[in-house]
Motif scaffolding. Structure first.
Motif, mmCIF file in Angstrom:
data_model
loop_
_atom_site.group_PDB
_atom_site.id
_atom_site.type_symbol
_atom_site.label_atom_id
_atom_site.label_comp_id
_atom_site.label_asym_id
_atom_site.label_seq_id
_atom_site.Cartn_x
_atom_site.Cartn_y
_atom_site.Cartn_z
ATOM 1 N N GLY A 116 4.078 80.224 76.641
ATOM 2 C CA GLY A 116 4.776 79.106 76.003
ATOM 3 C C GLY A 116 5.146 77.995 76.958
ATOM 4 N N LYS A 117 4.671 78.079 78.223
ATOM 5 C CA LYS A 117 4.989 77.035 79.197
ATOM 6 C C LYS A 117 4.530 75.663 78.734
ATOM 7 C CE LYS A 117 3.048 77.986 83.098
ATOM 8 N NZ LYS A 117 2.149 79.030 82.610
ATOM 9 N N SER A 118 3.283 75.572 78.322
ATOM 10 C CA SER A 118 2.736 74.279 77.900
ATOM 11 C C SER A 118 3.466 73.757 76.668
ATOM 12 C CB SER A 118 1.236 74.383 77.623
ATOM 13 O OG SER A 118 0.529 74.660 78.810
ATOM 14 N N THR A 119 3.791 74.651 75.758
ATOM 15 C CA THR A 119 4.529 74.247 74.562
ATOM 16 C C THR A 119 5.881 73.653 74.943
ATOM 17 O OG1 THR A 119 3.474 75.949 73.207
ATOM 18 C CG2 THR A 119 5.565 75.056 72.404
ATOM 19 N N LEU A 120 6.596 74.330 75.835
ATOM 20 C CA LEU A 120 7.911 73.833 76.247
ATOM 21 C C LEU A 120 7.783 72.504 76.994
ATOM 22 C CD1 LEU A 120 10.931 74.111 76.417
ATOM 23 C CD2 LEU A 120 10.660 75.633 78.379
ATOM 24 N N ASP B 297 2.315 83.325 61.834
ATOM 25 C CA ASP B 297 2.193 84.495 62.702
ATOM 26 C C ASP B 297 2.581 84.228 64.148
ATOM 27 O OD1 ASP B 297 1.156 86.025 60.563
ATOM 28 O OD2 ASP B 297 -0.838 85.146 60.908
ATOM 29 N N LYS B 298 2.704 82.962 64.531
ATOM 30 C CA LYS B 298 3.010 82.656 65.933
ATOM 31 C C LYS B 298 4.185 81.704 66.025
ATOM 32 C CE LYS B 298 1.088 81.167 70.348
ATOM 33 N NZ LYS B 298 -0.088 80.663 71.095
ATOM 34 N N LYS B 299 5.300 82.253 66.474
ATOM 35 C CA LYS B 299 6.500 81.456 66.687
ATOM 36 C C LYS B 299 7.037 81.763 68.077
ATOM 37 C CE LYS B 299 11.095 80.407 64.817
ATOM 38 N NZ LYS B 299 12.101 80.745 63.781
ATOM 39 N N ILE B 300 7.354 80.730 68.834
ATOM 40 C CA ILE B 300 7.889 80.898 70.182
ATOM 41 C C ILE B 300 9.352 80.467 70.181
ATOM 42 C CG2 ILE B 300 7.645 80.284 72.610
ATOM 43 C CD1 ILE B 300 4.754 79.553 72.048
ATOM 44 N N ASN B 301 10.227 81.373 70.609
ATOM 45 C CA ASN B 301 11.645 81.073 70.737
ATOM 46 C C ASN B 301 11.981 80.881 72.219
ATOM 47 O OD1 ASN B 301 12.699 81.497 67.896
ATOM 48 N ND2 ASN B 301 11.691 83.467 68.257
ATOM 49 N N PHE B 302 12.797 79.897 72.515
ATOM 50 C CA PHE B 302 13.160 79.601 73.894
ATOM 51 C C PHE B 302 14.656 79.827 74.110
ATOM 52 C CE2 PHE B 302 9.530 76.895 72.806
ATOM 53 C CZ PHE B 302 8.637 77.248 73.810
ATOM 54 N N ALA C 61 6.934 76.876 65.862
ATOM 55 C CA ALA C 61 6.021 77.740 65.110
ATOM 56 C C ALA C 61 4.688 77.037 64.926
ATOM 57 C CB ALA C 61 6.633 78.088 63.754
ATOM 58 N N TYR C 62 3.626 77.655 65.431
ATOM 59 C CA TYR C 62 2.289 77.101 65.237
ATOM 60 C C TYR C 62 1.739 77.470 63.869
ATOM 61 C CZ TYR C 62 2.068 75.690 70.117
ATOM 62 O OH TYR C 62 2.305 75.077 71.313
ATOM 63 N N ASN C 63 2.127 78.656 63.409
ATOM 64 C CA ASN C 63 1.775 79.114 62.063
ATOM 65 C C ASN C 63 2.731 80.253 61.712
ATOM 66 O OD1 ASN C 63 0.673 81.558 63.255
ATOM 67 N ND2 ASN C 63 -1.101 80.304 63.828
ATOM 68 N N THR D 270 12.491 73.867 65.325
ATOM 69 C CA THR D 270 13.946 73.888 65.200
ATOM 70 C C THR D 270 14.562 73.693 66.582
ATOM 71 O OG1 THR D 270 14.025 76.300 65.483
ATOM 72 C CG2 THR D 270 13.934 75.469 63.225
ATOM 73 N N GLY D 271 15.828 73.279 66.575
ATOM 74 C CA GLY D 271 16.567 73.190 67.830
ATOM 75 C C GLY D 271 16.798 71.769 68.308
ATOM 76 N N GLN D 272 17.533 71.690 69.407
ATOM 77 C CA GLN D 272 17.948 70.407 69.971
ATOM 78 C C GLN D 272 17.433 70.259 71.389
ATOM 79 O OE1 GLN D 272 22.239 69.401 69.699
ATOM 80 N NE2 GLN D 272 22.129 68.858 71.866
ATOM 81 N N VAL D 273 16.925 69.059 71.697
ATOM 82 C CA VAL D 273 16.456 68.740 73.056
ATOM 83 C C VAL D 273 17.154 67.474 73.506
ATOM 84 C CG1 VAL D 273 14.483 68.211 74.518
ATOM 85 C CG2 VAL D 273 14.187 69.740 72.559
#
Length: 208
Positions: free
Chosen positions: A39-43, A14-19, A10-12, A55-58
């Motif tokens: 969301g490519k660059s984010t990932l 209003d903007k959250k990217i789920n993968f 989540a950048y803020n 959130t999440g596991q990498v």
């Protein structure tokens, strides 16, 4: 080799990217496809340890990278992840050989000039080892960037839009070099792009 689960950033408010969950086995070659803003660059930044997810596991190479302390994460990245950026990230005041020696040093590895020569020869730029980045052609710079990424035999090689600004012939050359280096170093390859020209060269695709 790569495992992401329940990953989001989540950048803020209003903007959250789920993968979507993603599993990549050792030695596989994947295309990460998505349009600008998908969301490519984010990932990519999350996979390379540059951006901590909300959130999440990498997990990369059986290591949960965001459980590492910052210094441990820096060394893990230097040892296990090679990154080819869209534009070359080389230190301009150092020769190509010195850039590669620096990459070995960042990973805490001993100086190995034989390895450097081996990599440069495999990329057909050994004659440029004592030149500075500013004296190289665009094609030579691209090869030097690949050399920088693979010098430490990373388990994971990631390329960010490596062909988007290239004509068909040079795009094909860069793609071939990346695949060859992946096989030589027994690495896993992930190429992030919106370049549809290279889609047919991959059997595995993760789309955003």
């Amino acid at each position: 080799m790569i495992s992401i689960k329940a990953l989001a950033h989540a950048y803020n408010q209003d903007k959250k990217i789920n993968f979507d969950d993603w599993q990549v086995s050792k030695g596989e070659q994947w295309l990460l496809l998505g349009n600008s803003g998908s969301g490519k660059s984010t990932l990519l930044h999350i996979l390379t340890g540059i951006l901590s997810p909300s959130t999440g596991q990498v997990e990369i190479n059986e290591t949960e990278i965001y459980q590492l302390k910052p210094r441990e994460l820096d060394r893990f990245r230097a040892l296990h992840i090679g990154i080819v950026f869209q534009r070359p990230h080389l230190i301009k005041s150092l020769t190509i050989q010195e850039n590669l020696l620096m990459a070995q040093s960042f990973a805490g590895l001993p100086e190995n000039r034989n390895r450097i020569q081996e990599v440069l020869e495999s990329l057909a730029i050994s004659a440029s080892s004592h030149q500075y980045p500013s004296t190289l052609s665009q094609g030579q710079l691209q090869r030097a960037s690949i050399a920088r990424a693979v010098i430490n035999k990373p388990a994971l090689l990631i390329a960010d839009e490596p062909t988007s600004s290239l004509d068909d012939q040079n795009a094909g050359t860069v793609l071939r070099l990346l695949k060859e280096q992946t096989e030589l170093n027994q690495s896993t390859l992930v190429i992030a792009t919106h370049d549809q020209r290279i889609k047919e060269a991959f059997t595995h695709t993760y789309t955003l």
